[in-house]
Design an enzyme around this catalytic site. Structure first.
Site, PDB file in Angstrom:
ATOM      1  N   GLY A   1      78.169 -64.321  17.360  1.00 43.69           N
ATOM      2  CA  GLY A   1      78.065 -64.630  15.934  1.00 43.69           C
ATOM      3  C   GLY A   1      78.753 -63.578  15.078  1.00 43.69           C
TER       4      GLY A   1
ATOM      5  N   TYR B   1      61.356 -70.637  14.708  1.00 40.68           N
ATOM      6  CA  TYR B   1      62.052 -69.369  14.437  1.00 40.68           C
ATOM      7  C   TYR B   1      61.134 -68.191  14.767  1.00 40.68           C
ATOM      8  CZ  TYR B   1      65.004 -65.975  11.988  1.00 40.68           C
ATOM      9  OH  TYR B   1      65.813 -64.900  11.687  1.00 40.68           O
ATOM     10  N   VAL B   2      59.886 -68.254  14.284  1.00 41.31           N
ATOM     11  CA  VAL B   2      58.932 -67.165  14.547  1.00 41.31           C
ATOM     12  C   VAL B   2      58.682 -67.048  16.057  1.00 41.31           C
ATOM     13  CG1 VAL B   2      56.525 -66.435  14.240  1.00 41.31           C
ATOM     14  CG2 VAL B   2      57.844 -67.260  12.269  1.00 41.31           C
ATOM     15  N   ALA B   3      58.510 -68.186  16.722  1.00 40.92           N
ATOM     16  CA  ALA B   3      58.246 -68.156  18.171  1.00 40.92           C
ATOM     17  C   ALA B   3      59.431 -67.540  18.918  1.00 40.92           C
ATOM     18  CB  ALA B   3      57.978 -69.573  18.681  1.00 40.92           C
ATOM     19  N   ALA B   4      60.647 -67.943  18.545  1.00 40.67           N
ATOM     20  CA  ALA B   4      61.835 -67.426  19.233  1.00 40.67           C
ATOM     21  C   ALA B   4      62.010 -65.930  18.968  1.00 40.67           C
ATOM     22  CB  ALA B   4      63.078 -68.195  18.780  1.00 40.67           C
ATOM     23  N   LYS B   5      61.854 -65.527  17.698  1.00 34.43           N
ATOM     24  CA  LYS B   5      62.096 -64.120  17.351  1.00 34.43           C
ATOM     25  C   LYS B   5      61.007 -63.203  17.912  1.00 34.43           C
ATOM     26  CE  LYS B   5      66.014 -64.382  15.187  1.00 34.43           C
ATOM     27  NZ  LYS B   5      67.223 -63.776  15.768  1.00 34.43           N
TER      28      LYS B   5
ATOM     29  N   ILE C   1      68.246 -59.932   4.427  1.00 37.30           N
ATOM     30  CA  ILE C   1      69.624 -59.458   4.312  1.00 37.30           C
ATOM     31  C   ILE C   1      70.450 -60.577   3.692  1.00 37.30           C
ATOM     32  CG2 ILE C   1      71.588 -58.455   5.554  1.00 37.30           C
ATOM     33  CD1 ILE C   1      69.003 -56.806   5.877  1.00 37.30           C
TER      34      ILE C   1
HETATM   35  N1  LIG Z   1      69.995 -62.500   7.150  1.00 33.91           N
HETATM   36  C1  LIG Z   1      68.707 -62.215   7.278  1.00 33.91           C
HETATM   37  O1  LIG Z   1      67.977 -62.045   6.282  1.00 33.91           O
HETATM   38  C2  LIG Z   1      68.105 -62.053   8.648  1.00 33.91           C
HETATM   39  C3  LIG Z   1      66.766 -61.646   8.711  1.00 33.91           C
HETATM   40  C4  LIG Z   1      66.182 -61.484   9.957  1.00 33.91           C
HETATM   41  C5  LIG Z   1      66.906 -61.722  11.107  1.00 33.91           C
HETATM   42  N2  LIG Z   1      68.212 -62.133  11.010  1.00 33.91           N
HETATM   43  C6  LIG Z   1      68.925 -62.367  12.253  1.00 33.91           C
HETATM   44  O2  LIG Z   1      70.156 -61.660  12.249  1.00 33.91           O
HETATM   45  C7  LIG Z   1      71.140 -62.389  12.971  1.00 33.91           C
HETATM   46  C8  LIG Z   1      72.381 -62.603  12.115  1.00 33.91           C
HETATM   47  O3  LIG Z   1      71.997 -63.278  10.933  1.00 33.91           O
HETATM   48  P1  LIG Z   1      72.999 -63.549   9.717  1.00 33.91           P
HETATM   49  O4  LIG Z   1      72.158 -63.535   8.504  1.00 33.91           O
HETATM   50  O5  LIG Z   1      74.191 -62.675   9.807  1.00 33.91           O
HETATM   51  O6  LIG Z   1      73.413 -65.077  10.041  1.00 33.91           O
HETATM   52  P2  LIG Z   1      74.724 -65.913   9.572  1.00 33.91           P
HETATM   53  O7  LIG Z   1      74.292 -67.352   9.594  1.00 33.91           O
HETATM   54  O8  LIG Z   1      75.251 -65.356   8.310  1.00 33.91           O
HETATM   55  O9  LIG Z   1      75.732 -65.645  10.768  1.00 33.91           O
HETATM   56  C9  LIG Z   1      75.400 -66.069  12.069  1.00 33.91           C
HETATM   57  C10 LIG Z   1      76.665 -66.313  12.858  1.00 33.91           C
HETATM   58  O10 LIG Z   1      76.273 -66.805  14.153  1.00 33.91           O
HETATM   59  C11 LIG Z   1      77.138 -67.884  14.511  1.00 33.91           C
HETATM   60  N3  LIG Z   1      76.415 -68.774  15.433  1.00 33.91           N
HETATM   61  C12 LIG Z   1      75.406 -69.619  15.147  1.00 33.91           C
HETATM   62  N4  LIG Z   1      75.033 -70.295  16.246  1.00 33.91           N
HETATM   63  C13 LIG Z   1      75.842 -69.882  17.251  1.00 33.91           C
HETATM   64  C14 LIG Z   1      75.956 -70.209  18.626  1.00 33.91           C
HETATM   65  N5  LIG Z   1      75.173 -71.144  19.190  1.00 33.91           N
HETATM   66  N6  LIG Z   1      76.888 -69.573  19.368  1.00 33.91           N
HETATM   67  C15 LIG Z   1      77.706 -68.649  18.813  1.00 33.91           C
HETATM   68  N7  LIG Z   1      77.656 -68.304  17.521  1.00 33.91           N
HETATM   69  C16 LIG Z   1      76.735 -68.910  16.742  1.00 33.91           C
HETATM   70  C17 LIG Z   1      77.464 -68.573  13.183  1.00 33.91           C
HETATM   71  O11 LIG Z   1      78.657 -69.332  13.285  1.00 33.91           O
HETATM   72  C18 LIG Z   1      77.573 -67.392  12.243  1.00 33.91           C
HETATM   73  O12 LIG Z   1      78.895 -66.902  12.156  1.00 33.91           O
HETATM   74  C19 LIG Z   1      70.464 -63.705  13.396  1.00 33.91           C
HETATM   75  O13 LIG Z   1      69.992 -63.575  14.721  1.00 33.91           O
HETATM   76  C20 LIG Z   1      69.290 -63.828  12.443  1.00 33.91           C
HETATM   77  O14 LIG Z   1      68.227 -64.576  12.964  1.00 33.91           O
HETATM   78  C21 LIG Z   1      68.821 -62.299   9.802  1.00 33.91           C
END
Ligand SMILES: NC(=O)c1ccc[n+]([C@@H]2O[C@H](COP(=O)([O-])OP(=O)(O)OC[C@H]3O[C@@H](n4cnc5c(N)ncnc54)[C@H](O)[C@@H]3O)[C@@H](O)[C@H]2O)c1
Length: 258
Positions: free
Chosen positions: A12, A154-158, A187
């Protein structure tokens, strides 16, 4: 530079936190494999790295698909000859109350957010063992520590990611591979743009933190560099919360505003 001659896969890595991590690792000397489903964003991220003097390739990857993930690892080794670092950042989220939450949404979220990191670890660990060292950074959330409304899968996975991290760290005893989790708070990224921009909830959520604001991707990328570097060799099976203090305090409206 902390990561000179290292090779890092960032899942990602095309957008949001992942794109910022790609750039930060590259600035420390790592060669980057951007493992993305969205090729366009992957190419943008690659361009930014190259413009900043780094080296990167994009590999079209679906982290939920074992064949695709194995191909990701093979392409990384074909291009850069080894894998030192894996950042399991890719994630998705459906927001839906349990009464409307479909089995399809549950399956999708578990596949990407929990099975994805498992598959990526399985694919790269043999290369790390061959190297004699490795660093794996998984992505949890504040949702790894508490229930959040309308986010059962989402909560279960995380929460599962924390267990995966600990179990893998133990399984890899003696292999010199560290496995840790970063747990971001709010974020501002494409992932939750609509909440960040919401005139009521956006600001209110920022004020739930002790720091008093939403985070930005660069609030996370420093920790990813740290957990990828030799500086974190004694940290294993652990997690870092980067949430502006959200989880440290339970506040009432207005309490933190003085
Ligand atoms: N942004 C937040 O507030 C926040 C908070 C807690 C946790 N997170 C975690 O941080 C991580 C990044 O979040 P983000 O906010 O940058 O997300 P985002 O949606 O901005 O970016 C995620 C990226 O992952 C790619 N992606 C999605 N599914 C995919 C797959 N099956 N295979 C390959 N790539 C894939 C998407 O194309 C995207 O570019 C995630 O795991 C998210 O759960 C984010």
């Amino acid at each position: 530079m902390k990561l000179e001659n290292k090779v890092a896969i960032v899942t990602g890595g095309g957008k949001g936190i992942g794109a910022e991590i790609c750039l930060s690792l590259a600035k420390e000397g790592a060669k980057i494999v951007i493992a993305e489903m969205d090729i366009e964003s992957g190419k943008n991220s690659q361009k930014r790295i190259i413009e900043n003097g780094g080296d990167a390739i994009v590999v079209e990857t679906n982290v939920a698909d074992e064949f695709s993930v194995n191909n990701m690892a093979e392409e990384a080794v074909k291009k850069f000859r080894k894998i030192d670092i894996l950042i399991n950042n890719a994630g998705i989220r459906h927001i839906n109350n349990i009464l409307d939450h479909t089995k399809k949404q549950w399956d999708e979220m578990l596949s990407v957010n929990l099975t994805g990191p498992y598959l990526c670890c399985k694919a790269v660990i043999p290369y790390m063992i061959k190297n004699g060292k490795g660093k794996i950074v998984n992505f949890g959330s504040i949702a790894s520590f508490m229930g959040r409304p309308d986010r059962v899968a989402y909560v279960a996975a995380k929460t599962g990611v924390l267990g995966l991290t600990r179990a893998l760290a133990v399984d890899l005893t003696g292999k010199n591979i560290n496995v840790n989790t970063i747990c971001p708070g709010l974020i501002s990224t494409p992932f939750n743009q609509k909440f960040a921009e919401d005139p009521v909830h956006g600001e209110a959520w920022g004020k739930e933190t002790i720091v008093g604001r939403w985070g930005v991707p660069s609030d996370i990328s420093g920790a990813a560099v740290f957990l990828s570097s030799d500086d974190s060799d004694f940290i294993n099976g652990s997690e870092i919360k980067i949430d502006g203090g959200w989880l440290a305090a339970k506040t009432r409206k207005g309490e933190l505003e003085n």
